[in-house]
Design an enzyme around this catalytic site. Sequence first.
Site, PDB file in Angstrom:
ATOM      1  N   LYS A 185      15.518  31.828  17.480  1.00  0.00           N
ATOM      2  CA  LYS A 185      15.363  32.114  16.048  1.00  0.00           C
ATOM      3  C   LYS A 185      14.193  31.311  15.481  1.00  0.00           C
ATOM      4  O   LYS A 185      14.233  30.085  15.480  1.00  0.00           O
ATOM      5  CB  LYS A 185      16.633  31.743  15.276  1.00  0.00           C
ATOM      6  CG  LYS A 185      16.592  32.262  13.852  1.00  0.00           C
ATOM      7  CD  LYS A 185      17.674  31.655  12.976  1.00  0.00           C
ATOM      8  CE  LYS A 185      17.208  30.429  12.245  1.00  0.00           C
ATOM      9  NZ  LYS A 185      16.102  30.638  11.286  1.00  0.00           N
ATOM     10  N   GLU A 208      14.150  17.655  18.079  1.00  0.00           N
ATOM     11  CA  GLU A 208      12.853  17.109  17.624  1.00  0.00           C
ATOM     12  C   GLU A 208      12.875  17.156  16.105  1.00  0.00           C
ATOM     13  O   GLU A 208      12.840  18.240  15.520  1.00  0.00           O
ATOM     14  CB  GLU A 208      11.702  17.974  18.151  1.00  0.00           C
ATOM     15  CG  GLU A 208      11.589  18.031  19.658  1.00  0.00           C
ATOM     16  CD  GLU A 208      11.188  16.710  20.266  1.00  0.00           C
ATOM     17  OE1 GLU A 208      10.656  15.846  19.554  1.00  0.00           O
ATOM     18  OE2 GLU A 208      11.426  16.536  21.479  1.00  0.00           O
ATOM     19  N   CYS A 225       4.566  17.343  11.800  1.00  0.00           N
ATOM     20  CA  CYS A 225       5.500  16.231  11.992  1.00  0.00           C
ATOM     21  C   CYS A 225       4.768  14.975  12.465  1.00  0.00           C
ATOM     22  O   CYS A 225       5.286  13.874  12.351  1.00  0.00           O
ATOM     23  CB  CYS A 225       6.572  16.625  12.993  1.00  0.00           C
ATOM     24  SG  CYS A 225       5.863  17.224  14.531  1.00  0.00           S
ATOM     25  N   GLU A 237      10.611  11.390   4.237  1.00  0.00           N
ATOM     26  CA  GLU A 237       9.606  12.339   4.722  1.00  0.00           C
ATOM     27  C   GLU A 237       9.222  13.295   3.595  1.00  0.00           C
ATOM     28  O   GLU A 237      10.077  13.972   3.039  1.00  0.00           O
ATOM     29  CB  GLU A 237      10.172  13.131   5.904  1.00  0.00           C
ATOM     30  CG  GLU A 237       9.131  14.035   6.532  1.00  0.00           C
ATOM     31  CD  GLU A 237       9.680  14.906   7.647  1.00  0.00           C
ATOM     32  OE1 GLU A 237      10.784  15.445   7.508  1.00  0.00           O
ATOM     33  OE2 GLU A 237       8.984  15.042   8.669  1.00  0.00           O
TER      34      GLU A 237
END
Length: 479
Positions: free
Chosen positions: A173, A248, A282, A383
């Site tokens: 997905k 991750e 990232c 973040e």
Amino acid sequence: MNIKNYINGKFENPIHGDYIDNYDPSVGEVYGQIPNSTNEDVEKAYEFASKAFPKWSNTTLEKRSRILIKISDLLEENLVRFAKAESIDNGKPLNLAKQIDIPRAASNFRFFGNAISQFSSESHESVGLNAVNFTLRQPIGVVGCISPWNLPLYLFTWKIAPAIAAGNCVVAKPSEVTPMTAFLLGEICNEAGLPKGVLNIVHGLGTTTGQAIIEHPNIKAISFTGGTKTGAHIARVAAPMFKKLSLELGGKNPNIIFADCVYEKMLATTVRSSFANQGQICLCGSRIFVEEKIYEKFKKDFIKKVSELKVGHPEKSDTDIGALVSAAHLEKVKSYIDIAESEGGKILFGGNKVEVSGSENGYYLQPTIIEVSDNQCKLNQEEIFGPVVTIMSFKTDEEGLSLANEVKYGLSATLWTNNLNRTMQFSKLLQTGIVWVNTWMLRDLRTPFGGVKESGVGREGGFEALRFFTEPKNICIKY
Ligand code: NAD
């Protein structure tokens, strides 16, 4: 354009006919629909994947390898078409999609097409016991691959390629925010002769389609890239089912700059490591720590370079910074800029939305530099994942190191110095999965890729990925 699921080599509507809107972030308008697949669609994908597994897992390595390399060739032949689709779906500059995203997706297939022919397992002779042990590395079966929106095809294929190279069948997905290139990949897989059912792509929301994949009792491994919160949720669902997990997750990467670095190279790279892909990588260095001796000079030069970046429509060849991926993400990023001053930060450059002529409703934001003095502020701890960096000075190596490590994330770090002793000290003591010294995002696909702390569990890349997608079985033979 409306997209469909790719199940058993065919393009199909979702069983319940439910769709969600797909936006073009450069203009802020709906430009297509994507299936919001339910657990029935995931079940169907699983059934075909499990039917395809016995044959695919017994297909010779040479044949698997040939198909993967053919997919890679076809992606390269269709580079412009894929890059345009990626740029429209994500808002990233077309040039970036042409130079990075699509070539890397092609490399992922080529790399694992070659790597599988070099992958081997161990044998252990039990000396004195007249026995020998050898390890079989067998594919797991049907595995789930779930990816985010920032590098859509690049990260989607980073999982799929090793999974199928190792002999698994896949239910995958992509992010519902950027599904287009994953949809187009289906056509290429058919053209390359990938047998039906080896790869199945279901589209939809994380909470419905994604959830159905992670909960599926017979999908035995999940390879996930995305946010830390989602990763924690997936771990909670998958752990009691004893699924193999590769996670991750988020990052808040330090970029530590010492006065003894090669200054011009550092400056140019720091502009890139701060704002490439609108800062939505990232690996971006979102916390910049500069040795006090060169802090004022760096500040002046960095602001000047960043002020030269052009925010514009992704299709234009002179655009450095395109649109952010969605209205919701733009608001999230902006909300951090809005609290900067209340946290004692000072906006040195940027901070505002940008109206791009002819695309006034697009999700554009200036590259933003914020000077902070407290490493514990939200701007330095959470973040943001957009074109926003903080800068702060430090005096000693010890201070630079502790500022870098005082964060819950641990994906990557960048270090700028020409001192060998310092390079080794920092390389050993930085709490991250990756350290770049005097460079940024230089990737060799053989190396282990991933983070520590709340940036994830496990490693992708090279043989690490092939190990993840196989189960070792020890065979002991007595003679
Ligand atoms: P996200 O976690 O919201 O979504 C990632 C994927 O997970 C999407 O496909 C989403 O639909 C799916 N998902 C969401 N809820 C789910 C659920 N309950 N079950 C199963 N699947 C679910 O992340 P995002 O906003 O798409 O991506 C941004 C994040 O990804 C950032 O935190 C960024 O740091 C991270 N990221 C990490 C890496 C890395 O290699 N460590 C690389 C790129 C991006």
